[in-house]
Design a protein around this motif. Structure first.
Motif, mmCIF file in Angstrom:
data_model
loop_
_atom_site.group_PDB
_atom_site.id
_atom_site.type_symbol
_atom_site.label_atom_id
_atom_site.label_comp_id
_atom_site.label_asym_id
_atom_site.label_seq_id
_atom_site.Cartn_x
_atom_site.Cartn_y
_atom_site.Cartn_z
ATOM 1 N N ALA A 299 -10.780 0.323 1.344
ATOM 2 C CA ALA A 299 -11.338 -0.707 2.211
ATOM 3 C C ALA A 299 -12.750 -1.089 1.770
ATOM 4 C CB ALA A 299 -11.350 -0.205 3.656
ATOM 5 N N GLY A 300 -13.011 -2.379 1.716
ATOM 6 C CA GLY A 300 -14.322 -2.873 1.317
ATOM 7 C C GLY A 300 -14.527 -3.008 -0.174
ATOM 8 N N LYS A 301 -13.571 -2.518 -0.977
ATOM 9 C CA LYS A 301 -13.679 -2.621 -2.434
ATOM 10 C C LYS A 301 -12.966 -3.876 -2.942
ATOM 11 C CE LYS A 301 -15.539 1.548 -2.759
ATOM 12 N NZ LYS A 301 -16.926 1.792 -3.220
ATOM 13 N N SER A 302 -13.324 -4.271 -4.157
ATOM 14 C CA SER A 302 -12.684 -5.451 -4.745
ATOM 15 C C SER A 302 -11.203 -5.239 -4.990
ATOM 16 C CB SER A 302 -13.374 -5.820 -6.065
ATOM 17 O OG SER A 302 -13.281 -4.751 -6.996
ATOM 18 N N TYR A 303 -10.797 -3.977 -5.131
ATOM 19 C CA TYR A 303 -9.397 -3.655 -5.404
ATOM 20 C C TYR A 303 -8.676 -3.137 -4.160
ATOM 21 C CZ TYR A 303 -11.779 0.848 -6.023
ATOM 22 O OH TYR A 303 -12.576 1.948 -5.858
ATOM 23 N N ALA A 304 -9.214 -3.425 -2.990
ATOM 24 C CA ALA A 304 -8.608 -2.970 -1.736
ATOM 25 C C ALA A 304 -7.203 -3.529 -1.593
ATOM 26 C CB ALA A 304 -9.468 -3.405 -0.557
ATOM 27 N N GLY A 305 -6.367 -2.784 -0.877
ATOM 28 C CA GLY A 305 -5.004 -3.233 -0.667
ATOM 29 C C GLY A 305 -4.313 -2.367 0.358
ATOM 30 N N VAL A 306 -3.003 -2.546 0.447
ATOM 31 C CA VAL A 306 -2.181 -1.781 1.373
ATOM 32 C C VAL A 306 -1.081 -1.086 0.592
ATOM 33 C CG1 VAL A 306 -0.636 -1.889 3.366
ATOM 34 C CG2 VAL A 306 -2.663 -3.361 3.283
ATOM 35 N N HIS A 307 -0.947 0.201 0.783
ATOM 36 C CA HIS A 307 0.094 0.986 0.131
ATOM 37 C C HIS A 307 1.136 1.412 1.150
ATOM 38 C CE1 HIS A 307 -2.468 2.415 -3.551
ATOM 39 N NE2 HIS A 307 -2.184 1.133 -3.573
ATOM 40 N N THR A 308 2.368 1.531 0.704
ATOM 41 C CA THR A 308 3.390 2.163 1.523
ATOM 42 C C THR A 308 3.414 3.647 1.195
ATOM 43 O OG1 THR A 308 5.109 1.755 -0.118
ATOM 44 C CG2 THR A 308 4.809 0.086 1.604
ATOM 45 N N VAL A 309 3.826 4.436 2.164
ATOM 46 C CA VAL A 309 3.935 5.875 1.927
ATOM 47 C C VAL A 309 4.912 6.132 0.785
ATOM 48 C CG1 VAL A 309 4.721 8.067 2.917
ATOM 49 C CG2 VAL A 309 3.291 6.520 4.263
ATOM 50 N N SER A 310 6.005 5.357 0.720
ATOM 51 C CA SER A 310 7.024 5.596 -0.308
ATOM 52 C C SER A 310 6.462 5.448 -1.713
ATOM 53 C CB SER A 310 8.209 4.649 -0.126
ATOM 54 O OG SER A 310 7.817 3.295 -0.297
ATOM 55 N N SER A 311 5.683 4.397 -1.965
ATOM 56 C CA SER A 311 5.189 4.164 -3.326
ATOM 57 C C SER A 311 4.272 5.282 -3.794
ATOM 58 C CB SER A 311 4.469 2.813 -3.414
ATOM 59 O OG SER A 311 3.309 2.805 -2.592
ATOM 60 N N ARG A 312 3.397 5.745 -2.906
ATOM 61 C CA ARG A 312 2.463 6.790 -3.308
ATOM 62 C C ARG A 312 3.133 8.163 -3.338
ATOM 63 N NH1 ARG A 312 -3.088 5.787 -2.703
ATOM 64 N NH2 ARG A 312 -3.343 7.916 -3.505
ATOM 65 N N LEU A 313 3.969 8.442 -2.348
ATOM 66 C CA LEU A 313 4.579 9.769 -2.284
ATOM 67 C C LEU A 313 5.541 9.995 -3.436
ATOM 68 C CD1 LEU A 313 5.062 12.464 -0.910
ATOM 69 C CD2 LEU A 313 6.745 11.341 0.557
ATOM 70 N N LEU A 314 6.353 8.994 -3.772
ATOM 71 C CA LEU A 314 7.298 9.164 -4.874
ATOM 72 C C LEU A 314 6.556 9.342 -6.198
ATOM 73 C CD1 LEU A 314 10.054 6.630 -3.798
ATOM 74 C CD2 LEU A 314 10.319 9.118 -4.025
ATOM 75 N N ARG A 315 5.424 8.699 -6.322
ATOM 76 C CA ARG A 315 4.615 8.894 -7.532
ATOM 77 C C ARG A 315 4.109 10.334 -7.607
ATOM 78 N NH1 ARG A 315 1.965 5.825 -11.263
ATOM 79 N NH2 ARG A 315 0.008 6.639 -12.079
ATOM 80 N N VAL A 316 3.626 10.857 -6.483
ATOM 81 C CA VAL A 316 3.158 12.236 -6.449
ATOM 82 C C VAL A 316 4.297 13.196 -6.776
ATOM 83 C CG1 VAL A 316 2.313 14.067 -4.944
ATOM 84 C CG2 VAL A 316 1.221 11.836 -4.900
ATOM 85 N N LEU A 317 5.445 12.983 -6.171
ATOM 86 C CA LEU A 317 6.588 13.851 -6.436
ATOM 87 C C LEU A 317 7.014 13.777 -7.904
ATOM 88 C CD1 LEU A 317 8.760 13.212 -3.238
ATOM 89 C CD2 LEU A 317 7.222 15.138 -3.725
ATOM 90 N N GLY A 318 6.796 12.612 -8.522
ATOM 91 C CA GLY A 318 7.114 12.473 -9.947
ATOM 92 C C GLY A 318 6.214 13.328 -10.815
ATOM 93 N N VAL A 319 4.911 13.267 -10.587
ATOM 94 C CA VAL A 319 3.998 14.056 -11.424
ATOM 95 C C VAL A 319 4.086 15.541 -11.090
ATOM 96 C CG1 VAL A 319 2.416 12.146 -11.847
ATOM 97 C CG2 VAL A 319 2.023 13.645 -9.888
ATOM 98 N N GLU A 320 4.588 15.856 -9.899
ATOM 99 C CA GLU A 320 4.787 17.263 -9.555
ATOM 100 C C GLU A 320 6.086 17.818 -10.124
ATOM 101 O OE1 GLU A 320 2.310 17.689 -5.348
ATOM 102 O OE2 GLU A 320 4.474 17.312 -5.294
ATOM 103 N N GLY A 321 6.855 16.976 -10.792
ATOM 104 C CA GLY A 321 8.089 17.445 -11.421
ATOM 105 C C GLY A 321 9.231 17.654 -10.451
#
Length: 395
Positions: free
Chosen positions: A168-190
């Motif tokens: 929030a307040g940054k030039s790259y601010a946005g809205v994420h869904t839980v699915s997009s971030r969580l699946l990415r985390v689960l990917g790097v966690e193997g």
């Protein structure tokens, strides 16, 4: 690693090794995608088309590329698409899953999860305990389905649809869904890997699948195993090459080099390393060869120091601003130009000024372009990361 006079490995020897070990010379081409992936250790998977084009350039029977690669990835599961070095998606032989996860994924995974929890907390989203519940439910749904998209998983676990503000307040601010971030985390966690794509082999939309079961390895042992595997395929390489390719700290690289008993050799750019016993010149004769390799091909992206196969003055046309290589034309162990596919399917290519190739090279490159067009057929391939020469030729 030291002691005595270091053997010298010149450019010609390095190019011969590349031709044979990377399955680029016609006589060295493989029969199956598994052979190619094993030879290269890792295929860049950020752009799905790269996997197929890189395999196809190295198969004796190119027509089998799509069917055989899909079989290896999605039927036999002999290859797996997952996060690896430098937080990048690659395709690995499945037996390397545990090695890659322990050697390069654990540190990244810890940072990714901490970042997600922190970002959610800043946005006033539910806490880590809530996230853990969603994670367990999501993995259970994936186990039942076998493969699924994020949208399909959200049918079973609706909390995946929840959103939170980011930066929030940054030039790259946005809205994420839980699915997009969580699946990415689960990917790097193997815990999850990329599954079968939606659509054709060029599609960037993929389903998710549970990762193959693998033992948890000691980090240092896994790094030793990965470095030995890569140096066997790509040696000699400098310390800078190794640090760049793995994404490790220099202390980790040096520890792994010592653990495998790597031998020092003299390169034109300084000290390089090979696996123990790999200092002798290759005696197998290699005829001059041509290849059209895709954007992000693992050979072109295999070393940080590339002068021995890619002249510095060619780079502005062949790389994007982030250092991603585009489609390249090779002649006898060096990059001499680039190529692109036009809207009508034609494979357009250009030898860049100063590359200095003769009629034999021109004929061989033309034959490879015709072979590529025949194989690709009606499929249209546009690299995910476009470069100046590719854009120009694709018009």
């Amino acid at each position: 690693m030291g002691g005595g006079q270091q053997p010298y490995v010149g450019v010609a020897e390095r190019r011969t090794r590349l031709a044979l070990r990377h399955r680029l010379a016609p006589a060295a081409r493989g029969a199956y995608p598994e052979e190619v992936a094993d030879a290269l250790v890792a295929l860049h998977g950020t752009d799905p088309a790269t996997v197929y084009l890189a395999v196809g350039a190295r198969l004796a029977e190119r027509a089998k590329t799509v069917a055989e690669t899909e079989r290896a990835l999605y039927t036999d599961r002999a290859l797996v698409r997952m996060h690896g070095m430098r937080h990048t998606v690659f395709v690995f032989p499945t037996e390397l899953t545990a090695v890659v996860h322990a050697s390069t994924g654990l540190a990244v995974a810890a940072r990714e999860r901490a970042s997600l929890v922190k970002d959610m907390a800043k946005a006033g989203a539910p806490d880590a305990a809530w996230l853990k519940e969603v994670e367990e439910s999501t993995l259970g749904a994936l186990a039942r389905r076998g493969e699924a998209t994020a949208a399909e998983l959200a049918q079973d676990e609706p909390r995946l649809r929840e959103q939170f503000a980011y930066a929030a307040g940054k030039s790259y601010a946005g809205v994420h869904t839980v699915s997009s971030r969580l699946l990415r985390v689960l990917g790097v966690e193997g815990k999850v890997v990329r599954g079968r794509p939606l659509g054709s082999w060029t599609s960037t939309q993929a389903r998710w699948a549970l990762a193959p079961e693998h033992p948890e390895l000691d980090v240092a042992e896994a790094q030793t195993a990965l470095l030995r595997r890569w140096l066997t395929a790509c040696g000699p390489a400098t310390e800078s090459d190794l640090k760049w390719w793995t994404g490790w700290r220099v202390t980790e690289v040096r520890r792994a080099l010592a653990a495998i008993g790597a031998q020092e050799v003299r390169l034109d750019e300084g000290t390089g390393y090979v696996v123990d016993g790999d200092t002798e010149p290759v005696t197998v004769p290699v005829e001059p060869w041509a290849a059209l390799l895709p954007a992000l091909d693992p050979t072109a992206m295999g070393w940080q120091l590339r002068d021995w196969f890619l002249a510095p003055d060619l780079r502005p046309a062949l790389f994007d601003r982030s250092g991603n290589v585009g489609p390249t034309v090779w002649w006898d162990g060096r990059v001499v130009g680039g190529w692109a596919q036009r809207p009508d399917g034609e494979i357009a290519w250009r030898v860049l000024d100063g590359a200095g190739v003769g009629r034999e090279a021109q004929s061989a490159i033309e034959a490879e372009a015709a072979r590529l067009r025949e194989w690709v057929g009606t499929t249209r391939v546009t690299p995910r990361f476009r470069t100046p020469l590719e854009r120009e030729l694709a018009r």
